[in-house]
Design a protein around this motif. Sequence first.
Motif, PDB file in Angstrom:
ATOM      1  N   UNK A 228      12.018   6.384  14.229  1.00 62.98           N
ATOM      2  CA  UNK A 228      12.404   7.193  13.073  1.00 62.98           C
ATOM      3  C   UNK A 228      13.189   6.341  12.089  1.00 62.98           C
ATOM      4  N   UNK A 229      12.816   6.414  10.807  1.00 65.66           N
ATOM      5  CA  UNK A 229      13.417   5.591   9.766  1.00 65.66           C
ATOM      6  C   UNK A 229      12.620   4.354   9.418  1.00 65.66           C
ATOM      7  N   UNK A 230      11.607   4.029  10.214  1.00 60.15           N
ATOM      8  CA  UNK A 230      10.843   2.796  10.013  1.00 60.15           C
ATOM      9  C   UNK A 230       9.920   2.890   8.799  1.00 60.15           C
ATOM     10  N   UNK A 231       9.594   1.741   8.184  1.00 58.45           N
ATOM     11  CA  UNK A 231       8.637   1.745   7.078  1.00 58.45           C
ATOM     12  C   UNK A 231       7.211   1.948   7.574  1.00 58.45           C
ATOM     13  N   UNK A 232       6.443   2.683   6.769  1.00 60.21           N
ATOM     14  CA  UNK A 232       5.045   3.004   7.070  1.00 60.21           C
ATOM     15  C   UNK A 232       4.171   2.367   5.988  1.00 60.21           C
ATOM     16  N   UNK A 233       3.149   1.642   6.417  1.00 60.29           N
ATOM     17  CA  UNK A 233       2.292   0.909   5.482  1.00 60.29           C
ATOM     18  C   UNK A 233       0.860   1.432   5.540  1.00 60.29           C
ATOM     19  N   UNK A 234       0.217   1.441   4.382  1.00 61.60           N
ATOM     20  CA  UNK A 234      -1.204   1.718   4.281  1.00 61.60           C
ATOM     21  C   UNK A 234      -1.883   0.590   3.526  1.00 61.60           C
ATOM     22  N   UNK A 235      -3.192   0.687   3.376  1.00 61.75           N
ATOM     23  CA  UNK A 235      -3.943  -0.364   2.683  1.00 61.75           C
ATOM     24  C   UNK A 235      -4.850   0.248   1.630  1.00 61.75           C
ATOM     25  N   UNK A 236      -5.080  -0.541   0.589  1.00 57.97           N
ATOM     26  CA  UNK A 236      -6.077  -0.226  -0.427  1.00 57.97           C
ATOM     27  C   UNK A 236      -6.927  -1.471  -0.648  1.00 57.97           C
ATOM     28  N   UNK A 237      -8.030  -1.296  -1.376  1.00 59.38           N
ATOM     29  CA  UNK A 237      -8.937  -2.422  -1.610  1.00 59.38           C
ATOM     30  C   UNK A 237      -9.192  -2.576  -3.111  1.00 59.38           C
ATOM     31  N   UNK A 238      -8.197  -3.033  -3.864  1.00 57.88           N
ATOM     32  CA  UNK A 238      -8.432  -3.294  -5.281  1.00 57.88           C
ATOM     33  C   UNK A 238      -9.190  -4.606  -5.478  1.00 57.88           C
ATOM     34  N   UNK A 239     -10.212  -4.587  -6.314  1.00 59.17           N
ATOM     35  CA  UNK A 239     -10.962  -5.815  -6.640  1.00 59.17           C
ATOM     36  C   UNK A 239     -11.503  -6.515  -5.405  1.00 59.17           C
ATOM     37  N   UNK A 240     -11.851  -5.741  -4.375  1.00 55.65           N
ATOM     38  CA  UNK A 240     -12.508  -6.314  -3.214  1.00 55.65           C
ATOM     39  C   UNK A 240     -11.604  -6.931  -2.176  1.00 55.65           C
ATOM     40  N   UNK A 241     -10.267  -6.983  -2.402  1.00 57.89           N
ATOM     41  CA  UNK A 241      -9.354  -7.555  -1.419  1.00 57.89           C
ATOM     42  C   UNK A 241      -8.385  -6.513  -0.912  1.00 57.89           C
ATOM     43  N   UNK A 242      -7.923  -6.677   0.322  1.00 56.78           N
ATOM     44  CA  UNK A 242      -6.991  -5.718   0.902  1.00 56.78           C
ATOM     45  C   UNK A 242      -5.610  -5.863   0.285  1.00 56.78           C
ATOM     46  N   UNK A 243      -4.990  -4.734  -0.024  1.00 62.71           N
ATOM     47  CA  UNK A 243      -3.637  -4.710  -0.562  1.00 62.71           C
ATOM     48  C   UNK A 243      -2.784  -3.826   0.337  1.00 62.71           C
ATOM     49  N   UNK A 244      -1.696  -4.403   0.875  1.00 63.16           N
ATOM     50  CA  UNK A 244      -0.807  -3.673   1.768  1.00 63.16           C
ATOM     51  C   UNK A 244       0.278  -2.999   0.943  1.00 63.16           C
ATOM     52  N   UNK A 245       0.479  -1.691   1.165  1.00 59.93           N
ATOM     53  CA  UNK A 245       1.485  -0.926   0.445  1.00 59.93           C
ATOM     54  C   UNK A 245       2.390  -0.210   1.436  1.00 59.93           C
ATOM     55  N   UNK A 246       3.697  -0.215   1.157  1.00 59.39           N
ATOM     56  CA  UNK A 246       4.620   0.582   1.965  1.00 59.39           C
ATOM     57  C   UNK A 246       4.624   1.996   1.399  1.00 59.39           C
ATOM     58  N   UNK A 247       4.062   2.918   2.138  1.00 55.07           N
ATOM     59  CA  UNK A 247       3.960   4.299   1.663  1.00 55.07           C
ATOM     60  C   UNK A 247       5.317   4.987   1.667  1.00 55.07           C
ATOM     61  N   UNK A 248       6.181   4.632   2.609  1.00 46.67           N
ATOM     62  CA  UNK A 248       7.483   5.279   2.694  1.00 46.67           C
ATOM     63  C   UNK A 248       8.113   5.074   4.046  1.00 46.67           C
TER      64      UNK A 248
END
Length: 245
Positions: free
Chosen positions: A195-215
């Motif tokens: 609990x309290x830890x950062x949660x990350x998701x990914x997107x694929x802008x311009x064909x490459x993976x982009x890691x985002x911290x969702x919250x």
Amino acid sequence: MLLDQETENEIAYELCQLLGRAILPVVGSDGPGAPAGTFGTAFFYSELVGATDDGEVVQEWLLTAAATTRTPYGEIGLRPSVTEPADGAAEPIELPDFASRWLQLPELGLAAMPTGGLHGYADDRGWSWRTQQVTDAVAAPADAVARVGAEPGSAFVLALGVGADGSRPLEAVIERVARDGDEVRVTPELPPGYVGAPVFGVEVPDGGLSLRCLGLLLPANDGGHPVATFDRIRSALAAATAGYR
């Protein structure tokens, strides 16, 4: 976005390298020497608040879930990898009146601590911090949060678990994230310490993976964990500190 298992494993490994020193263990109890009542993870967030001719102006915070701070006494753990020299991590940071040390944002279930006091603590003891931060560039903007849909996608939680011997090992777990009404949620329920830890998701802008911290991971309910998302975190921090910016 749902990734294949090999790609998920590669991202989890890279996440530990890129941001393993962004997180710290949090423990709450009734007082020094008392049994631990809560275990959580906190992480450093570097918020961009403006710019001058000399460059960007940032505010550094330590973020965690408010639920991890509601005990009379708390400790922020130190790890040899985050202090210079490493023996600066020999003792945790002890904090009586634990909840009052944080800016409490109950509408989000969030607690935020400006890190000036943490840097002063280190200076007084002859060591310095050697950390990584979740930066504004990595923290998901509102449009990225809005793109989290009802179909489960790959998610990565970077946390300090709780070992049987009381140790706090660095763990990057691969889970699923999806939208449920107005909430972004991680399923299923995760182990103590997360609990309290950062949660990350990914997107694929311009064909490459982009890691985002969702919250930030909130306490479990209904078989999973709500996420306090960064679109709301940014707005809440700005509102709470409007007179000081």
